[in-house]
Design a protein around this motif. Structure first.
Motif, PDB file in Angstrom:
ATOM      1  N   ASP A   7      64.180  18.173  55.138  1.00  6.87           N
ATOM      2  CA  ASP A   7      63.989  17.158  54.108  1.00  6.87           C
ATOM      3  C   ASP A   7      65.268  16.337  53.966  1.00  6.87           C
ATOM      4  O   ASP A   7      66.360  16.878  53.773  1.00  6.87           O
ATOM      5  CB  ASP A   7      63.624  17.837  52.791  1.00  6.87           C
ATOM      6  CG  ASP A   7      63.366  16.846  51.665  1.00  6.87           C
ATOM      7  OD1 ASP A   7      64.339  16.406  51.040  1.00  6.87           O
ATOM      8  OD2 ASP A   7      62.194  16.521  51.423  1.00  6.87           O
ATOM      9  N   ALA A   8      65.125  15.025  54.028  1.00  6.96           N
ATOM     10  CA  ALA A   8      66.286  14.134  54.019  1.00  6.96           C
ATOM     11  C   ALA A   8      67.117  14.289  52.762  1.00  6.96           C
ATOM     12  O   ALA A   8      68.360  14.322  52.811  1.00  6.96           O
ATOM     13  CB  ALA A   8      65.825  12.688  54.171  1.00  6.96           C
ATOM     14  N   LEU A   9      66.458  14.384  51.615  1.00  6.38           N
ATOM     15  CA  LEU A   9      67.195  14.467  50.352  1.00  6.38           C
ATOM     16  C   LEU A   9      67.997  15.767  50.279  1.00  6.38           C
ATOM     17  O   LEU A   9      69.181  15.750  49.929  1.00  6.38           O
ATOM     18  CB  LEU A   9      66.227  14.363  49.179  1.00  6.38           C
ATOM     19  CG  LEU A   9      66.850  14.329  47.781  1.00  6.38           C
ATOM     20  CD1 LEU A   9      66.011  13.476  46.829  1.00  6.38           C
ATOM     21  CD2 LEU A   9      66.990  15.736  47.194  1.00  6.38           C
ATOM     22  N   LEU A  10      67.379  16.868  50.612  1.00  2.00           N
ATOM     23  CA  LEU A  10      68.073  18.147  50.518  1.00  2.00           C
ATOM     24  C   LEU A  10      69.265  18.198  51.467  1.00  2.00           C
ATOM     25  O   LEU A  10      70.332  18.702  51.118  1.00  2.00           O
ATOM     26  CB  LEU A  10      67.102  19.289  50.829  1.00  2.00           C
ATOM     27  CG  LEU A  10      66.009  19.522  49.788  1.00  2.00           C
ATOM     28  CD1 LEU A  10      64.981  20.524  50.302  1.00  2.00           C
ATOM     29  CD2 LEU A  10      66.603  20.007  48.479  1.00  2.00           C
ATOM     30  N   ALA A  11      69.103  17.665  52.673  1.00  2.00           N
ATOM     31  CA  ALA A  11      70.207  17.651  53.632  1.00  2.00           C
ATOM     32  C   ALA A  11      71.372  16.840  53.104  1.00  2.00           C
ATOM     33  O   ALA A  11      72.534  17.237  53.203  1.00  2.00           O
ATOM     34  CB  ALA A  11      69.724  17.094  54.971  1.00  2.00           C
ATOM     35  N   CYS A  12      71.081  15.695  52.519  1.00  2.00           N
ATOM     36  CA  CYS A  12      72.135  14.828  51.979  1.00  2.00           C
ATOM     37  C   CYS A  12      72.800  15.471  50.775  1.00  2.00           C
ATOM     38  O   CYS A  12      74.031  15.511  50.675  1.00  2.00           O
ATOM     39  CB  CYS A  12      71.545  13.466  51.624  1.00  2.00           C
ATOM     40  SG  CYS A  12      72.758  12.266  51.028  1.00  2.00           S
ATOM     41  N   TRP A  13      72.004  15.980  49.840  1.00  2.00           N
ATOM     42  CA  TRP A  13      72.544  16.576  48.618  1.00  2.00           C
ATOM     43  C   TRP A  13      73.404  17.809  48.924  1.00  2.00           C
ATOM     44  O   TRP A  13      74.318  18.130  48.196  1.00  2.00           O
ATOM     45  CB  TRP A  13      71.411  16.965  47.681  1.00  2.00           C
ATOM     46  CG  TRP A  13      71.028  15.997  46.613  1.00  2.00           C
ATOM     47  CD1 TRP A  13      70.964  16.247  45.263  1.00  2.00           C
ATOM     48  CD2 TRP A  13      70.618  14.619  46.754  1.00  2.00           C
ATOM     49  NE1 TRP A  13      70.544  15.124  44.580  1.00  2.00           N
ATOM     50  CE2 TRP A  13      70.323  14.107  45.470  1.00  2.00           C
ATOM     51  CE3 TRP A  13      70.468  13.767  47.855  1.00  2.00           C
ATOM     52  CZ2 TRP A  13      69.893  12.804  45.239  1.00  2.00           C
ATOM     53  CZ3 TRP A  13      70.047  12.461  47.642  1.00  2.00           C
ATOM     54  CH2 TRP A  13      69.769  11.988  46.349  1.00  2.00           C
ATOM     55  N   ASN A  14      73.081  18.489  50.031  1.00  2.00           N
ATOM     56  CA  ASN A  14      73.827  19.692  50.394  1.00  2.00           C
ATOM     57  C   ASN A  14      74.950  19.421  51.387  1.00  2.00           C
ATOM     58  O   ASN A  14      75.540  20.358  51.947  1.00  2.00           O
ATOM     59  CB  ASN A  14      72.871  20.751  50.956  1.00  2.00           C
ATOM     60  CG  ASN A  14      72.069  21.439  49.858  1.00  2.00           C
ATOM     61  OD1 ASN A  14      72.581  21.706  48.772  1.00  2.00           O
ATOM     62  ND2 ASN A  14      70.798  21.733  50.133  1.00  2.00           N
ATOM     63  N   GLY A  15      75.260  18.141  51.609  1.00  2.00           N
ATOM     64  CA  GLY A  15      76.379  17.779  52.466  1.00  2.00           C
ATOM     65  C   GLY A  15      76.156  17.985  53.942  1.00  2.00           C
ATOM     66  O   GLY A  15      77.104  17.986  54.738  1.00  2.00           O
ATOM     67  N   LYS A  16      74.885  18.118  54.344  1.00  2.00           N
ATOM     68  CA  LYS A  16      74.580  18.326  55.760  1.00  2.00           C
ATOM     69  C   LYS A  16      74.189  17.036  56.470  1.00  2.00           C
ATOM     70  O   LYS A  16      73.906  17.042  57.672  1.00  2.00           O
ATOM     71  CB  LYS A  16      73.454  19.360  55.898  1.00  2.00           C
ATOM     72  CG  LYS A  16      73.840  20.741  55.363  1.00  2.00           C
ATOM     73  CD  LYS A  16      72.691  21.721  55.478  1.00  2.00           C
ATOM     74  CE  LYS A  16      73.097  23.088  54.921  1.00  2.00           C
ATOM     75  NZ  LYS A  16      71.977  24.070  54.988  1.00  2.00           N
ATOM     76  N   ASP A  17      74.142  15.941  55.728  1.00  2.00           N
ATOM     77  CA  ASP A  17      73.810  14.649  56.311  1.00  2.00           C
ATOM     78  C   ASP A  17      74.502  13.561  55.497  1.00  2.00           C
ATOM     79  O   ASP A  17      74.900  13.779  54.353  1.00  2.00           O
ATOM     80  CB  ASP A  17      72.291  14.426  56.303  1.00  2.00           C
ATOM     81  CG  ASP A  17      71.850  13.447  57.386  1.00  2.00           C
ATOM     82  OD1 ASP A  17      72.732  12.822  58.014  1.00  2.00           O
ATOM     83  OD2 ASP A  17      70.637  13.302  57.596  1.00  2.00           O
ATOM     84  N   THR A  18      74.622  12.381  56.091  1.00  2.00           N
ATOM     85  CA  THR A  18      75.305  11.283  55.428  1.00  2.00           C
ATOM     86  C   THR A  18      74.358  10.540  54.486  1.00  2.00           C
ATOM     87  O   THR A  18      73.131  10.598  54.632  1.00  2.00           O
ATOM     88  CB  THR A  18      75.840  10.282  56.454  1.00  2.00           C
ATOM     89  OG1 THR A  18      74.735   9.678  57.144  1.00  2.00           O
ATOM     90  CG2 THR A  18      76.769  10.963  57.456  1.00  2.00           C
ATOM     91  N   ILE A  19      74.957   9.824  53.550  1.00  2.00           N
ATOM     92  CA  ILE A  19      74.163   9.006  52.630  1.00  2.00           C
ATOM     93  C   ILE A  19      73.481   7.878  53.391  1.00  2.00           C
ATOM     94  O   ILE A  19      72.327   7.535  53.114  1.00  2.00           O
ATOM     95  CB  ILE A  19      75.049   8.447  51.503  1.00  2.00           C
ATOM     96  CG1 ILE A  19      75.695   9.592  50.726  1.00  2.00           C
ATOM     97  CG2 ILE A  19      74.238   7.567  50.561  1.00  2.00           C
ATOM     98  CD1 ILE A  19      76.756   9.144  49.736  1.00  2.00           C
ATOM     99  N   ILE A  20      74.169   7.312  54.357  1.00  2.00           N
ATOM    100  CA  ILE A  20      73.590   6.217  55.146  1.00  2.00           C
ATOM    101  C   ILE A  20      72.343   6.688  55.879  1.00  2.00           C
ATOM    102  O   ILE A  20      71.309   6.005  55.888  1.00  2.00           O
ATOM    103  CB  ILE A  20      74.633   5.670  56.146  1.00  2.00           C
ATOM    104  CG1 ILE A  20      75.770   4.966  55.397  1.00  2.00           C
ATOM    105  CG2 ILE A  20      73.986   4.707  57.131  1.00  2.00           C
ATOM    106  CD1 ILE A  20      76.924   4.532  56.283  1.00  2.00           C
ATOM    107  N   HIS A  21      72.416   7.870  56.486  1.00  2.00           N
ATOM    108  CA  HIS A  21      71.245   8.379  57.205  1.00  2.00           C
ATOM    109  C   HIS A  21      70.106   8.700  56.249  1.00  2.00           C
ATOM    110  O   HIS A  21      68.928   8.460  56.558  1.00  2.00           O
ATOM    111  CB  HIS A  21      71.615   9.626  58.016  1.00  2.00           C
ATOM    112  CG  HIS A  21      70.545  10.057  58.966  1.00  2.00           C
ATOM    113  ND1 HIS A  21      70.028  11.327  58.976  1.00  2.00           N
ATOM    114  CD2 HIS A  21      69.873   9.372  59.933  1.00  2.00           C
ATOM    115  CE1 HIS A  21      69.089  11.418  59.903  1.00  2.00           C
ATOM    116  NE2 HIS A  21      68.964  10.252  60.497  1.00  2.00           N
ATOM    117  N   PHE A  22      70.454   9.235  55.087  1.00  2.90           N
ATOM    118  CA  PHE A  22      69.438   9.498  54.061  1.00  2.90           C
ATOM    119  C   PHE A  22      68.727   8.201  53.685  1.00  2.90           C
ATOM    120  O   PHE A  22      67.492   8.135  53.661  1.00  2.90           O
ATOM    121  CB  PHE A  22      70.086  10.129  52.830  1.00  2.90           C
ATOM    122  CG  PHE A  22      69.229  10.085  51.586  1.00  2.90           C
ATOM    123  CD1 PHE A  22      68.077  10.840  51.494  1.00  2.90           C
ATOM    124  CD2 PHE A  22      69.591   9.276  50.509  1.00  2.90           C
ATOM    125  CE1 PHE A  22      67.274  10.794  50.351  1.00  2.90           C
ATOM    126  CE2 PHE A  22      68.808   9.230  49.366  1.00  2.90           C
ATOM    127  CZ  PHE A  22      67.648   9.992  49.281  1.00  2.90           C
TER     128      PHE A  22
END
Length: 206
Positions: free
Chosen positions: A1-16
């Motif tokens: 899930d894009a949101l969970l990955a971003c919120w947990n620091g596993k993905d960038t805000i731009i990619h989200f």
């Protein structure tokens, strides 16, 4: 899930941002705007558990959900911060003791629901990205429907951040807008709205 990955620091805000906005290019508008959109279900770990039981992160996740196109849905218990692992642990019984409910999560959700009901732009408006600032943790977009325009700004980071959000396509210099959640005033200056957001917080302005 894009949101969970971003919120947990596993993905960038731009990619989200690219992922959640990418759905608009893949599906017809009528499909996107009628989708059932939820952050939890009977098949997944509980939202609170997946976000480390951090109240601010949970509230910000719902702040985004209720500003996103589609039909937002809350899996029972997520409104009080019910925890749980993978199935069947995600199906724990609802706690009816308010003393066990997480902070102000439930009234926060009630407020988000009320604002979405009042603002047609949040339900049916176009979705326009205004800015992504990876370094500052900022992501801002607008929902627009005719003359009604709603600005959504998020601080997806663990530090207070100051943002200058370009709004010249929405409002004129000198116009004063209000937070739809706590009535704070914001004035447009040089085509921008300046605001300070606490860690893991967001605002609706209109």
């Amino acid at each position: 899930d894009a949101l969970l990955a971003c919120w947990n620091g596993k993905d960038t805000i731009i990619h989200f941002a690219d992922q959640v906005e990418g759905l608009f290019k893949i599906y017809p508008r009528e499909n996107v705007y009628s989708m059932y959109v939820t952050l939890g279900s009977h098949d997944t770990e509980r939202l609170a558990s997946m976000l480390g039981d951090q109240l601010d992160k949970i509230k910000l996740a719902f702040t985004f959900l209720f500003a996103y196109p589609g039909a937002p849905a809350i899996y029972y218990g997520d409104e009080i911060g019910l925890e749980g692992g993978k199935d069947p642990d995600c199906r724990r019984a609802f706690s009816w003791d308010p003393a066990t409910w997480k902070g102000d999560l439930r009234p926060w959700l009630q407020e988000l629901i009320a604002v979405r009901k009042r603002r047609s732009s949040l339900r049916r408006g176009e979705y326009v990205r205004l800015m992504v600032d990876e370094a500052r943790g900022g992501y801002a977009f607008a929902r627009t429907l005719g003359e009604e325009k709603t600005l959504i700004a998020l601080n997806i980071s663990d530090k207070t951040t100051d943002l200058q959000i370009p709004v010249q396509t929405l409002w004129k210099d000198g116009q004063t807008l209000r937070s739809l959640l706590d009535n704070r005033p914001f004035t447009v200056s040089d085509g921008k709205i300046a605001l300070s957001l606490a860690a893991w917080s967001g605002v609706y302005i209109g």
